[in-house]
Scaffold this motif. Structure first.
Motif, short mmCIF file in Angstrom:
data_model
loop_
_atom_site.label_atom_id
_atom_site.label_comp_id
_atom_site.label_asym_id
_atom_site.label_seq_id
_atom_site.Cartn_x
_atom_site.Cartn_y
_atom_site.Cartn_z
N UNK A 218 8.03 3.78 4.66
CA UNK A 218 7.26 2.98 5.62
C UNK A 218 6.06 3.76 6.15
N UNK A 219 5.32 4.39 5.25
CA UNK A 219 4.17 5.19 5.64
C UNK A 219 2.93 4.33 5.85
N UNK A 220 2.08 4.75 6.78
CA UNK A 220 0.81 4.08 6.98
C UNK A 220 -0.13 4.45 5.84
N UNK A 221 -1.26 3.75 5.77
CA UNK A 221 -2.23 4.05 4.71
C UNK A 221 -2.71 5.49 4.81
N UNK A 222 -2.95 5.97 6.02
CA UNK A 222 -3.40 7.34 6.20
C UNK A 222 -2.33 8.34 5.76
N UNK A 223 -1.07 8.01 6.01
CA UNK A 223 0.03 8.90 5.65
C UNK A 223 0.29 8.92 4.15
N UNK A 224 -0.19 7.91 3.44
CA UNK A 224 0.03 7.87 1.99
C UNK A 224 -0.93 8.77 1.22
N UNK A 225 -1.97 9.25 1.87
CA UNK A 225 -2.91 10.13 1.20
C UNK A 225 -2.27 11.49 0.95
N UNK A 226 -2.43 12.02 -0.25
CA UNK A 226 -1.77 13.27 -0.62
C UNK A 226 -2.54 14.51 -0.20
N UNK A 227 -3.84 14.40 -0.01
CA UNK A 227 -4.64 15.57 0.35
C UNK A 227 -5.59 15.23 1.48
N UNK B 276 -3.58 17.10 11.39
CA UNK B 276 -3.00 17.23 10.05
C UNK B 276 -1.54 17.66 10.13
N UNK B 277 -1.24 18.57 11.04
CA UNK B 277 0.14 19.03 11.22
C UNK B 277 1.03 17.88 11.64
N UNK B 278 0.56 17.09 12.59
CA UNK B 278 1.38 15.97 13.08
C UNK B 278 1.55 14.89 12.02
N UNK B 279 0.51 14.69 11.19
CA UNK B 279 0.62 13.71 10.11
C UNK B 279 1.69 14.18 9.11
N UNK B 280 1.64 15.44 8.74
CA UNK B 280 2.63 15.98 7.79
C UNK B 280 4.04 15.87 8.37
N UNK B 281 4.18 16.19 9.65
CA UNK B 281 5.49 16.11 10.29
C UNK B 281 5.97 14.65 10.33
N UNK B 282 5.05 13.72 10.59
CA UNK B 282 5.42 12.31 10.66
C UNK B 282 5.92 11.79 9.32
N UNK B 283 5.27 12.21 8.22
CA UNK B 283 5.70 11.78 6.89
C UNK B 283 7.12 12.29 6.62
N UNK B 284 7.35 13.57 6.91
CA UNK B 284 8.68 14.13 6.69
C UNK B 284 9.73 13.42 7.54
N UNK B 285 9.40 13.16 8.81
CA UNK B 285 10.35 12.50 9.71
C UNK B 285 10.65 11.07 9.26
N UNK B 286 9.61 10.33 8.85
CA UNK B 286 9.81 8.95 8.42
C UNK B 286 10.66 8.89 7.15
N UNK C 178 3.65 17.56 4.02
CA UNK C 178 4.95 17.23 4.62
C UNK C 178 6.07 18.20 4.26
N UNK C 179 5.93 18.91 3.13
CA UNK C 179 6.99 19.83 2.72
C UNK C 179 7.22 20.95 3.72
N UNK C 180 6.25 21.20 4.60
CA UNK C 180 6.44 22.20 5.64
C UNK C 180 7.57 21.80 6.59
N UNK C 181 7.85 20.50 6.65
CA UNK C 181 8.86 19.99 7.60
C UNK C 181 10.00 19.26 6.90
N UNK C 182 10.08 19.40 5.59
CA UNK C 182 11.06 18.65 4.80
C UNK C 182 12.44 19.27 4.97
#
Length: 488
Positions: free
Chosen positions: A144-153, A164-174, A398-402
């Motif tokens: 259930x990622x947003x369009x911004x969260x679906x970007x890989x780089x 950027x840190x919060x986006x990566x954390x959000x992807x891992x959490x979701x 996101x792997x930083x928080x996986x």
């Protein structure tokens, strides 16, 4: 019982009889007592895949364990497909296929690859596609990622790094909240195990294989885990297994810089046509002036506007000299008040699902740093070394928080298995250096490099000078005597 050599069971010692019975057991099965034996014996139900496809294109589901550490536990289905070999007499076996990604569905590969392979290959192999676990019709996952969260780089900037840190954390959490019970099992090693169950369920002693991009890594991992069941493996646009996975993202920046330099020289030699500069340095300045202008005033396009970072994100296009240059010319004109232009020139589109990408990237290896500041330092360092794309590959992910990262040790690929690597010299994603890393890992392989070949894919992109080597290897099992370079 009379054996093929004329002897009978009764004439044998007990020990010899045991050996004979083992020999008579289908070689496709797992060892006696192996809990996976039940999966080898499953009966597949083949049906026509799609009314819009040829009737010869068949699909089935293969049942595999979600967790190979608990084969009797939860099960998932792997969607497979096939187009049978053209000649029952000449048939050699199955050619399993993977299109890349990770996260790329491969169910339609048999019909897509059929016209790209020679008639001799199509006669000898059942072409077999599959959606890897977690992808497409094989128990797909999502976050259930947003369009911004679906970007890989994302480009690095000091002012946006906290975001950027919060986006990566959000992807891992979701992803953990949505698919946390499955994520630890969406790995390359488990997909390789699925391939071996597919092999057994198809009644094959060994499998041959065609893999593109990430599919080359998957194929290499299979050969490392199941060398005795690996037959003829073609790896198209190979990744260096030693770089999986953060190293793969960062290594692309070095390749991008080489391609960019080549492009500046090419465009300078055609200044009369394109007007970007009479020398490579002038062309380079034109590009970076355009990026700086776009940072101040985004350049209008047909679907919005591009800032400087968005223009840099199209770096993969620089290997396509004749395609990217008109795009840069149009951007320059649009920045000066001309008509809007397309956002990005067409390269090879990716159909990966972001969730599967991160599940594999983060779950395959423990090499991802946990400290966000490490990513910041690497992004600053790589941007200085490779201005075009260095920070894009090094910035935090996101792997930083996986939480499920590193459930199994990463596969060390280092073997003598038979394989043929085919590679374009100018591949923007699986660079020549990466392919050479794969070649070093597979000591028994050979590599055919297409000189001045552009783009991400050799066989998958259509006719090339490597086709003869691919056909010869798949039909006879014979590799070239040495690594080759063709074309140019």
């Amino acid at each position: 019982m009379v054996l093929r050599d004329g002897r009978t069971i009764s004439a044998l010692t007990v020990g010899a009889a045991t050996a004979v019975l083992a020999a008579l057991t289908p070689a496709t099965a797992f060892a006696a007592g192996d809990p996976l034996q039940r999966y080898a014996r499953q009966q597949l139900r083949w049906e026509r895949c799609d009314a819009g496809r040829p009737a010869a294109f068949e699909c089935a589901k293969v049942t595999v364990p979600l967790d190979y550490g608990d084969p009797a536990g939860r099960k998932i289905g792997i969607a497979i497909s096939r187009v049978k070999a053209g000649s029952a007499k000449e048939r050699h076996g199955v050619l399993l296929m993977n299109p890349g990604g990770p996260g790329g569905p491969g169910l339609t590969m048999p019909v897509e690859m059929e016209p790209l392979l020679s008639a001799q290959v199509r006669e000898r192999f059942d072409l077999v596609g599959f959606d890897p676990r977690g992808v497409g019709q094989s128990s797909p996952i999502g976050c259930d990622l947003t369009e911004d969260e679906r970007s890989l780089q994302h480009p690095y900037a000091a002012g946006t790094f906290a975001k950027d840190v919060e986006r990566a954390r959000a992807v891992a959490d979701k992803c953990r909240a949505k698919a946390g019970d499955v994520l630890p099992h969406i790995t390359t090693r488990n997909t390789a195990r699925d391939m071996d169950v597919v092999r057994a369920a198809l009644g094959e002693r060994r499998i041959s294989y065609f893999g593109h991009s990430y599919g080359t890594y998957l194929g290499a991992v299979y050969t490392q885990m199941f060398p005795q069941r690996s037959d003829r493996f073609v790896l198209d646009s190979a990744l260096d297994p030693a770089l999986a996975w953060r190293g793969t993202l960062r290594e692309g920046a070095a390749g991008a810089e080489l391609a960019f330099t080549r492009w500046t020289e090419w465009a300078a030699a055609r200044d009369a046509t394109y007007g970007l500069g009479a020398t490579a340095e002038e062309v380079r300045k034109t590009y970076w002036d355009l990026v700086a202008h776009a940072d101040r005033t985004p350049v209008p396009t047909e679907d919005g506007a591009l800032d400087g970072d968005a223009i840099r994100s199209g770096y993969a296009a620089f290997v396509h000299l004749e395609a990217v240059t008109p795009w840069i010319v149009a951007l320059k004109a649009a920045a000066a008040g001309g008509p809007p232009v397309p956002a990005v020139p067409a390269v090879v589109p990716s159909d990966n699902t972001t969730a599967a990408v991160w599940a594999v990237f983060c779950g395959d290896t423990r090499s991802w740093p946990r400290d966000p500041e490490q990513y910041r330092r690497d992004a600053v360092r790589d941007r200085a070394r490779y201005p075009l794309a260095g920070d894009l590959g090094a910035n935090i992910q996101p792997c930083a928080f996986w939480k499920s990262a590193g459930g199994e040790s990463a596969t060390v690929v280092n073997n003598d298995v038979n394989a043929l690597i085919v590679q374009n010299q100018w591949d923007p994603q699986a660079t020549l250096d990466m392919a050479q890393g794969m070649r070093r890992a597979l000591h028994g392989a050979r590599m055919v490099t297409v000189a001045d070949g552009e783009g991400h894919g050799v066989v998958v992109a259509g006719p090339s000078c490597a086709d003869g080597s691919v056909t010869r290897y798949l039909t006879t099992g014979r590799l070239p005597a040495k690594d080759l370079t063709c074309g140019g």
